[in-house]
Design a protein around this motif. Structure first.
Motif, PDB file in Angstrom:
ATOM      1  N   SER A   5       0.847  -1.189   0.000  1.00  0.00           N
ATOM      2  CA  SER A   5       0.000   0.000   0.000  1.00  0.00           C
ATOM      3  C   SER A   5       0.884   1.241   0.000  1.00  0.00           C
ATOM      4  CB  SER A   5      -0.909   0.006   1.226  1.00  0.00           C
ATOM      5  OG  SER A   5      -0.131   0.038   2.403  1.00  0.00           O
ATOM      6  N   LEU A   6       0.287   2.346  -0.216  1.00  0.00           N
ATOM      7  CA  LEU A   6       1.014   3.609  -0.149  1.00  0.00           C
ATOM      8  C   LEU A   6       1.494   3.826   1.281  1.00  0.00           C
ATOM      9  CD1 LEU A   6       1.731   6.396  -1.444  1.00  0.00           C
ATOM     10  CD2 LEU A   6      -0.529   7.148  -0.684  1.00  0.00           C
ATOM     11  N   HIS A   7       2.771   4.063   1.466  1.00  0.00           N
ATOM     12  CA  HIS A   7       3.303   4.325   2.806  1.00  0.00           C
ATOM     13  C   HIS A   7       3.210   5.805   3.121  1.00  0.00           C
ATOM     14  CE1 HIS A   7       6.393   5.058   5.891  1.00  0.00           C
ATOM     15  NE2 HIS A   7       5.958   3.900   6.350  1.00  0.00           N
ATOM     16  N   HIS A   8       3.834   6.647   2.290  1.00  0.00           N
ATOM     17  CA  HIS A   8       3.672   8.085   2.433  1.00  0.00           C
ATOM     18  C   HIS A   8       4.161   8.786   1.178  1.00  0.00           C
ATOM     19  CE1 HIS A   8       7.992   8.106   3.558  1.00  0.00           C
ATOM     20  NE2 HIS A   8       7.963   9.320   3.042  1.00  0.00           N
ATOM     21  N   VAL A   9       3.743  10.013   1.037  1.00  0.00           N
ATOM     22  CA  VAL A   9       4.298  10.918   0.041  1.00  0.00           C
ATOM     23  C   VAL A   9       4.687  12.177   0.791  1.00  0.00           C
ATOM     24  CG1 VAL A   9       3.013  10.038  -1.950  1.00  0.00           C
ATOM     25  CG2 VAL A   9       2.035  11.859  -0.572  1.00  0.00           C
ATOM     26  N   ASN A  10       5.603  12.923   0.249  1.00  0.00           N
ATOM     27  CA  ASN A  10       6.071  14.148   0.898  1.00  0.00           C
ATOM     28  C   ASN A  10       6.159  15.229  -0.161  1.00  0.00           C
ATOM     29  OD1 ASN A  10       7.549  16.208   2.186  1.00  0.00           O
ATOM     30  ND2 ASN A  10       8.641  14.730   3.444  1.00  0.00           N
ATOM     31  N   PHE A  11       5.497  16.345   0.071  1.00  0.00           N
ATOM     32  CA  PHE A  11       5.548  17.429  -0.895  1.00  0.00           C
ATOM     33  C   PHE A  11       5.374  18.770  -0.206  1.00  0.00           C
ATOM     34  CE2 PHE A  11       1.507  15.220  -1.011  1.00  0.00           C
ATOM     35  CZ  PHE A  11       0.579  16.213  -0.763  1.00  0.00           C
ATOM     36  N   PRO A  12       5.726  19.848  -0.891  1.00  0.00           N
ATOM     37  CA  PRO A  12       5.715  21.166  -0.285  1.00  0.00           C
ATOM     38  C   PRO A  12       4.314  21.749  -0.142  1.00  0.00           C
ATOM     39  CG  PRO A  12       6.366  21.349  -2.565  1.00  0.00           C
ATOM     40  CD  PRO A  12       6.228  19.881  -2.266  1.00  0.00           C
ATOM     41  N   ILE A  13       4.135  22.519   0.934  1.00  0.00           N
ATOM     42  CA  ILE A  13       2.885  23.245   1.169  1.00  0.00           C
ATOM     43  C   ILE A  13       3.225  24.642   1.665  1.00  0.00           C
ATOM     44  CG2 ILE A  13       1.508  21.196   1.655  1.00  0.00           C
ATOM     45  CD1 ILE A  13       1.870  21.867   4.677  1.00  0.00           C
ATOM     46  N   THR A  14       2.273  25.542   1.543  1.00  0.00           N
ATOM     47  CA  THR A  14       2.513  26.910   2.001  1.00  0.00           C
ATOM     48  C   THR A  14       1.732  27.267   3.259  1.00  0.00           C
ATOM     49  OG1 THR A  14       0.777  27.736   0.525  1.00  0.00           O
ATOM     50  CG2 THR A  14       3.045  27.741  -0.321  1.00  0.00           C
ATOM     51  N   ASP A  15       0.740  26.464   3.638  1.00  0.00           N
ATOM     52  CA  ASP A  15      -0.082  26.778   4.803  1.00  0.00           C
ATOM     53  C   ASP A  15      -0.416  25.482   5.541  1.00  0.00           C
ATOM     54  OD1 ASP A  15      -2.209  27.367   6.586  1.00  0.00           O
ATOM     55  OD2 ASP A  15      -2.907  28.998   5.304  1.00  0.00           O
ATOM     56  N   THR A  16       0.293  25.219   6.632  1.00  0.00           N
ATOM     57  CA  THR A  16       0.099  23.964   7.362  1.00  0.00           C
ATOM     58  C   THR A  16      -1.316  23.835   7.923  1.00  0.00           C
ATOM     59  OG1 THR A  16       1.046  24.955   9.354  1.00  0.00           O
ATOM     60  CG2 THR A  16       2.525  23.640   7.965  1.00  0.00           C
ATOM     61  N   GLU A  17      -1.867  24.924   8.436  1.00  0.00           N
ATOM     62  CA  GLU A  17      -3.202  24.851   9.025  1.00  0.00           C
ATOM     63  C   GLU A  17      -4.258  24.543   7.977  1.00  0.00           C
ATOM     64  OE1 GLU A  17      -4.048  28.204  11.544  1.00  0.00           O
ATOM     65  OE2 GLU A  17      -2.210  27.908  12.690  1.00  0.00           O
ATOM     66  N   ALA A  18      -4.191  25.207   6.819  1.00  0.00           N
ATOM     67  CA  ALA A  18      -5.162  24.948   5.748  1.00  0.00           C
ATOM     68  C   ALA A  18      -5.032  23.512   5.248  1.00  0.00           C
ATOM     69  CB  ALA A  18      -4.969  25.933   4.596  1.00  0.00           C
ATOM     70  N   VAL A  53      -3.482  15.067  12.331  1.00  0.00           N
ATOM     71  CA  VAL A  53      -2.109  15.529  12.463  1.00  0.00           C
ATOM     72  C   VAL A  53      -1.463  14.789  13.620  1.00  0.00           C
ATOM     73  CG1 VAL A  53      -0.629  17.523  12.950  1.00  0.00           C
ATOM     74  CG2 VAL A  53      -2.691  17.811  11.568  1.00  0.00           C
ATOM     75  N   SER A  54      -0.260  14.243  13.384  1.00  0.00           N
ATOM     76  CA  SER A  54       0.412  13.514  14.455  1.00  0.00           C
ATOM     77  C   SER A  54       1.567  14.298  15.061  1.00  0.00           C
ATOM     78  CB  SER A  54       0.912  12.156  13.944  1.00  0.00           C
ATOM     79  OG  SER A  54       1.871  12.333  12.935  1.00  0.00           O
ATOM     80  N   ASN A  55       1.747  15.533  14.620  1.00  0.00           N
ATOM     81  CA  ASN A  55       2.718  16.427  15.240  1.00  0.00           C
ATOM     82  C   ASN A  55       2.184  17.850  15.122  1.00  0.00           C
ATOM     83  OD1 ASN A  55       3.174  16.691  12.482  1.00  0.00           O
ATOM     84  ND2 ASN A  55       5.373  16.929  12.681  1.00  0.00           N
ATOM     85  N   PRO A  56       2.787  18.843  15.753  1.00  0.00           N
ATOM     86  CA  PRO A  56       2.205  20.185  15.766  1.00  0.00           C
ATOM     87  C   PRO A  56       1.983  20.760  14.372  1.00  0.00           C
ATOM     88  CG  PRO A  56       4.013  20.025  17.328  1.00  0.00           C
ATOM     89  CD  PRO A  56       4.025  18.757  16.514  1.00  0.00           C
ATOM     90  N   VAL A  57       0.861  21.480  14.214  1.00  0.00           N
ATOM     91  CA  VAL A  57       0.556  22.125  12.942  1.00  0.00           C
ATOM     92  C   VAL A  57       1.469  23.328  12.719  1.00  0.00           C
ATOM     93  CG1 VAL A  57      -1.203  23.405  11.653  1.00  0.00           C
ATOM     94  CG2 VAL A  57      -1.835  21.351  12.912  1.00  0.00           C
ATOM     95  N   ASN A  58       1.729  24.085  13.766  1.00  0.00           N
ATOM     96  CA  ASN A  58       2.555  25.289  13.626  1.00  0.00           C
ATOM     97  C   ASN A  58       4.028  24.939  13.766  1.00  0.00           C
ATOM     98  OD1 ASN A  58       0.355  27.069  13.300  1.00  0.00           O
ATOM     99  ND2 ASN A  58      -0.030  26.926  15.496  1.00  0.00           N
ATOM    100  N   ILE A  59       4.569  24.326  12.736  1.00  0.00           N
ATOM    101  CA  ILE A  59       5.969  23.924  12.738  1.00  0.00           C
ATOM    102  C   ILE A  59       6.763  24.871  11.857  1.00  0.00           C
ATOM    103  CG2 ILE A  59       5.507  21.503  13.218  1.00  0.00           C
ATOM    104  CD1 ILE A  59       5.768  20.959  10.247  1.00  0.00           C
TER     105      ILE A  59
END
Length: 130
Positions: free
Chosen positions: A7-20, A33-39
């Motif tokens: 199965s898909l394990h993970h993908v990682n890509f850029p974002i500009t707004d963690t909260e959105a 979310v498994s870690n803080p949003v405001n990182i």
């Protein structure tokens, strides 16, 4: 050759707004979310369903607006119930595109766009024994 992929394990890509991003993927796919949003910029935010028996995590790397790295075309998420997911998208007011039946099986696919403009494919394979 035997495939060892499950199965898909993970993908990682850029974002500009963690909260959105966290809010959108939470509403649409029920990810948490498994870690803080405001990182800080250049740290990874994790959204997961593996803590509830799911099969993958999504990793997001905050970047400054205008410095997004391109390259991701799309990723796909298998949905459990096609019709229920379409109703869910309608309730959220999220536009989607259904792609024509592939013809080789009874699978279905469609796509939506996340807050940063990434194409998120959603797919359904009713005949697969996951």
């Amino acid at each position: 050759m035997t495939s060892h992929a499950h199965s898909l394990h993970h993908v990682n890509f850029p974002i500009t707004d963690t909260e959105a991003t966290a809010e959108w993927f939470g509403k649409v796919f029920g990810l948490t979310v498994s870690n803080p949003v405001n990182i800080p910029v250049n740290r990874t935010m994790l959204l997961t369903n593996t803590d509830r028996g799911g099969n993958f995590d999504l990793h997001f790397r905050p970047v400054e607006k205008g410095k997004e790295v391109t390259g991701l075309i799309h990723f796909a998420i298998e949905v459990e119930d096609w019709d229920a997911f379409l109703v869910h998208l309608g309730e959220l007011g999220i536009d989607h595109v259904e792609e024509p039946n592939r013809g080789h099986d009874s699978s279905k696919t469609g796509s939506i766009i996340d807050p940063d403009g990434h194409r998120v494919e959603f797919t359904f394979h009713p005949d697969r024994d996951w």
